[in-house]
Design an enzyme around this catalytic site. Structure first.
Site, PDB file in Angstrom:
ATOM      1  CG  ASN A 217      -0.358  -0.213   2.620  1.00 29.36           C
ATOM      2  OD1 ASN A 217       0.496   0.721   2.822  1.00 29.36           O
ATOM      3  ND2 ASN A 217      -0.406  -1.217   3.323  1.00 29.36           N
ATOM      4  CG  ASP A 285      -7.174  -5.337   5.564  1.00 32.33           C
ATOM      5  OD1 ASP A 285      -6.923  -5.300   6.613  1.00 32.33           O
ATOM      6  OD2 ASP A 285      -7.911  -4.519   4.674  1.00 32.33           O
ATOM      7  CG  ASP A 313      -7.199  -7.542  13.257  1.00 34.29           C
ATOM      8  OD1 ASP A 313      -6.439  -6.634  13.924  1.00 34.29           O
ATOM      9  OD2 ASP A 313      -8.333  -7.200  13.128  1.00 34.29           O
ATOM     10  CB  ILE A 314      -1.168  -6.696  14.069  1.00 34.47           C
ATOM     11  CG1 ILE A 314      -0.535  -7.725  13.262  1.00 34.47           C
ATOM     12  CG2 ILE A 314      -0.429  -6.035  15.248  1.00 34.47           C
ATOM     13  CD1 ILE A 314       0.488  -6.665  12.438  1.00 34.47           C
ATOM     14  CG  PHE A 332      -3.144   5.033  13.330  1.00 36.65           C
ATOM     15  CD1 PHE A 332      -3.012   6.404  12.795  1.00 36.65           C
ATOM     16  CD2 PHE A 332      -2.745   5.134  14.619  1.00 36.65           C
ATOM     17  CE1 PHE A 332      -2.500   7.308  13.181  1.00 36.65           C
ATOM     18  CE2 PHE A 332      -1.568   6.188  15.100  1.00 36.65           C
ATOM     19  CZ  PHE A 332      -1.858   7.552  14.351  1.00 36.65           C
ATOM     20  CE  LYS A 346      -8.884  -0.685  12.430  1.00 37.37           C
ATOM     21  NZ  LYS A 346      -8.265  -0.009  11.449  1.00 37.37           N
ATOM     22  CE  LYS A 350      -9.788  -4.259  13.350  1.00 38.63           C
ATOM     23  NZ  LYS A 350      -9.249  -5.422  12.503  1.00 38.63           N
TER      24      LYS A 350
END
Length: 418
Positions: A217, A285, A313-314, A332, A346, A350
């Protein structure tokens, strides 16, 4: 100039090693003298191949020290006194050779002996060929020195005297002046995060398709690196886990370079326990489920079919309850619309404590740019911040984290007597 007052009257011992960048040290001396700094210099034998003792002496207006075995120098100022009669030792240029000798604790010439015998802080400005800078031996030496408290400014990226291009150019004299001023400013500044361990992720992850191609990215890593530096300035012991970027490592931080999301997760877990985790990296992702060990070829049959698998998913992993969960986990959210609403959802999904939401829509220049517009989202609501530079965003976030761990004391309620 802001740095003039903080530098006035300070004493700097400048160690000039043997590299083409030594010519910049003459300008550095001049800039420091303009700000009221007293500069003494140690010039290595290799350094004399690039600048003369006479030119250094003319600018410092002081003796130039060169020889460990000089009876005259030892009688006037022994190397032990020389090593300690300064507020800060600056090594510019700091060659790969001298960094290696510093890491090994050698004392085979005056420069190495002074650096080993000092009880004062040391700042190095590395300068070397890009391959030497990237060599694991140099990286290990520098990591060891930084663990011992040696600070660093640079190197910068650019064309080198040898014709190669990359990181290895010594920081410019004014950058070194600013780093010196920052050192003295920090001595007087509060360190509210002293004793806290912080984990910061930064940059993109790179997910290979084959040995040549990859999924990635546009993240530059500027925001994550700035956060690591801001937390370190407030006294935290910072580990930065970063994907590939074009940024120099933040001084004073333990840096763990990675490429893939799985490598980032492993590096984060190995950095625990930590008090603070800030997940600023733009983690891919998905990854290719079965990456090819050979370059995929065009064979006339159309593009290859790529099967994607979900990456770990860290942020969610670090947010899971348990004894190793950091006390404060900050994520973030890079969004292109409904920024606050999506980021609020989110945060709940999370399980993290805070979310820093930013708009990365086309035209915002958030990815790769110098500025950022963010919203800090906590359980008690959203806080909208104005557009500011990424360094300013990092400083404001670090200050918010410091307040979280050091809330202002509430005055005791006084009993009202009727």
């Amino acid at each position: 100039m802001a740095e003039t007052s903080v530098l006035s009257g300070k004493r700097i011992l400048l160690v000039i090693a043997g590299g083409i960048a030594a010519y910049k040290s003459l300008e550095l001396i001049r800039r420091l003298k303009e700000r009221g700094v007293r500069v003494r210099a140690v010039l290595t034998r290799a350094g004399t191949q690039f600048v003369t003792p006479l030119s250094v002496q003319a600018l410092t207006e002081d003796t130039v020290y060169q020889d460990l075995w000089s009876l005259t120098d030892e009688s006037e100022m022994g190397h032990i006194q020389l090593s300690r009669d300064a507020d800060l030792l600056v090594v510019a240029p700091a060659t790969a050779n001298l960094l290696a000798r510093m890491a090994a604790g050698m004392a085979d010439d005056l420069a190495a002996t002074v650096l080993l015998a000092t009880d004062k802080p040391v700042l190095v400005a590395p300068a070397m060929n890009v391959r030497m800078w990237e060599h694991p031996a140099t990286r290990d030496n520098l990591a060891l020195l930084e663990k011992r408290g040696v600070r660093r400014v640079g190197p910068n990226k650019g064309e080198m005297a040898c014709g190669e291009y990359g990181f290895g150019r010594m920081a410019e004299p004014m950058e070194i002046v600013q780093a010196i001023a920052a050192h003295f400013e920090e001595l007087d500044a509060p360190r509210p995060l002293a004793g806290k361990r912080a984990l910061v992720t930064s940059g993109p992850t790179v997910e290979p398709i084959d040995p040549v191609r990859y999924i990635a990215n546009r993240s530059s890593g500027k925001q994550g690196h700035a956060i690591a530096e801001a937390l370190r300035r407030l006294g935290a012991d910072v580990t930065l886990v970063t994907g590939p970027t074009r940024l120099p490592d933040p001084a004073g931080c333990t840096v763990r370079p990675i490429e893939t999301a799985r490598e980032m997760l492993a590096a984060c877990e190995s950095a625990l326990p930590a008090d603070i985790a800030v997940c600023a990296a733009a983690v891919a992702d998905w990854r290719v489920a079965g990456e090819s060990d050979r370059k995929l070829k065009k064979d006339g049959g159309g593009p290859p079919s790529l099967t994607l698998a979900e990456n770990p998913d860290i942020l969610a992993t670090l947010s899971q309850p348990g004894p190793r969960r950091p006390a404060l986990v900050v994520g973030f959210a890079a969004e292109t619309g409904n920024v606050v609403d999506y980021a609020t959802a989110k945060r709940i999904r999370k399980g993290c404590d805070w979310i820093v939401a930013n708009d990365v829509s086309p035209g915002t220049t958030t990815f790769g740019g110098a500025d950022n517009t963010v919203h800090l989202i906590r359980a008690d609501g959203a806080e909208d911040w104005p557009t500011m530079g990424k360094d300013a965003v990092a400083a404001r976030l670090a200050e918010a984290i410091a307040r979280h761990f050091n809330p202002p004391s509430t005055p005791a309620l006084q009993e009202t007597i009727p």
